[in-house]
Design a protein around this motif. Sequence first.
Motif, PDB file in Angstrom:
ATOM      1  N   ALA A 179       0.856  -1.182   0.000  1.00  0.00           N
ATOM      2  CA  ALA A 179       0.000   0.000   0.000  1.00  0.00           C
ATOM      3  C   ALA A 179       0.894   1.234   0.000  1.00  0.00           C
ATOM      4  O   ALA A 179       2.045   1.188   0.438  1.00  0.00           O
ATOM      5  CB  ALA A 179      -0.911   0.003   1.228  1.00  0.00           C
ATOM      6  N   ILE A 180       0.349   2.359  -0.493  1.00  0.00           N
ATOM      7  CA  ILE A 180       1.150   3.578  -0.576  1.00  0.00           C
ATOM      8  C   ILE A 180       0.274   4.794  -0.328  1.00  0.00           C
ATOM      9  O   ILE A 180      -0.875   4.839  -0.780  1.00  0.00           O
ATOM     10  CB  ILE A 180       1.863   3.670  -1.943  1.00  0.00           C
ATOM     11  CG1 ILE A 180       2.863   4.820  -1.977  1.00  0.00           C
ATOM     12  CG2 ILE A 180       0.867   3.782  -3.089  1.00  0.00           C
ATOM     13  CD1 ILE A 180       3.805   4.756  -3.172  1.00  0.00           C
ATOM     14  N   VAL A 181       0.804   5.766   0.413  1.00  0.00           N
ATOM     15  CA  VAL A 181       0.105   7.019   0.630  1.00  0.00           C
ATOM     16  C   VAL A 181       1.099   8.165   0.485  1.00  0.00           C
ATOM     17  O   VAL A 181       2.217   8.102   0.996  1.00  0.00           O
ATOM     18  CB  VAL A 181      -0.595   7.062   2.017  1.00  0.00           C
ATOM     19  CG1 VAL A 181       0.388   6.870   3.162  1.00  0.00           C
ATOM     20  CG2 VAL A 181      -1.384   8.357   2.188  1.00  0.00           C
ATOM     21  N   GLY A 182       0.701   9.197  -0.248  1.00  0.00           N
ATOM     22  CA  GLY A 182       1.462  10.432  -0.326  1.00  0.00           C
ATOM     23  C   GLY A 182       0.767  11.477   0.519  1.00  0.00           C
ATOM     24  O   GLY A 182      -0.465  11.583   0.497  1.00  0.00           O
ATOM     25  N   THR A 183       1.535  12.261   1.285  1.00  0.00           N
ATOM     26  CA  THR A 183       0.900  13.176   2.220  1.00  0.00           C
ATOM     27  C   THR A 183       1.578  14.536   2.242  1.00  0.00           C
ATOM     28  O   THR A 183       2.797  14.632   2.191  1.00  0.00           O
ATOM     29  CB  THR A 183       0.858  12.563   3.637  1.00  0.00           C
ATOM     30  OG1 THR A 183       0.320  13.521   4.556  1.00  0.00           O
ATOM     31  CG2 THR A 183       2.223  12.122   4.099  1.00  0.00           C
TER      32      THR A 183
END
Length: 274
Positions: A179-183
Amino acid sequence: MGKLVWAAATAHTGAMMRAPAGDNDDLERAQRVFAGFRTLGESLKAARPDVLIVIATDHFLSFDYTVLPIFALGAGERFDGWGEFGVPKRDYRGHAGFGAAVHGGMVDAGFDLVSARDMKLDHSFSCPLQLLLDGWDLPILPLYVNCTIAPLPSLRRCLDFGAALGDVLRRQQAIERVAIVGTGGLSHWVGMPQTGTINRDFDQRFLDLFTAGRCEQIASWNSDEVIDSAGNGAAEIRNWIMAAAAARSKGAKVLAYEPVAAWNTGIGVTELLL
């Protein structure tokens, strides 16, 4: 072989760990943001990832003028949180084998990515993680992007980095479900006379393109003009388009967008469409 099973992009601010007080409208806006993060956290848990990559930045805690990489990967087995700015301190597990595979793959792809095994995490990582992983745990792989001190990587370079990262994630064999999240962002000024200003027009223009999967157009924007119109904190939209490129997303759905005055930030919460 790895598989991208979930992807997202969100704003962050240390102030968001505290609900606004004294303004009922602002409190309602904040509650809608928290509801968006709860929905996103439930979606993340349902995707059953083996690891969560978090693309974020740092605010002169882990990196400063002494050592300032453009891109750095936390490739250790544990990542301590700074617990600064009133953010509850929480530490996270890593996966060194996965970190080594990603680091090597990105260097082979032509990106001089720094390996920082003992990288501590400031609120740019900790705030979204504490909301997404409320009541449960997941190994993470933190990826730092210099969004604060010029010269910054271009938006185009960040989009290309994200695309290469996606290729590496699919080829590596250390982890199956990723999974990947950019913040970061959206519009806000940090430590500037304009602090407290929120450019809703910029935020909406960005979200319209982002949700339509038009990250190529965002990557063509002039970075200086973005910062002039939406604040130095808006430079963190780099992390959004990196996550989208890695996920090869078709677009995104907005779970929340609120200009929360007490947080001095236009807060967006989105889940990417895979």
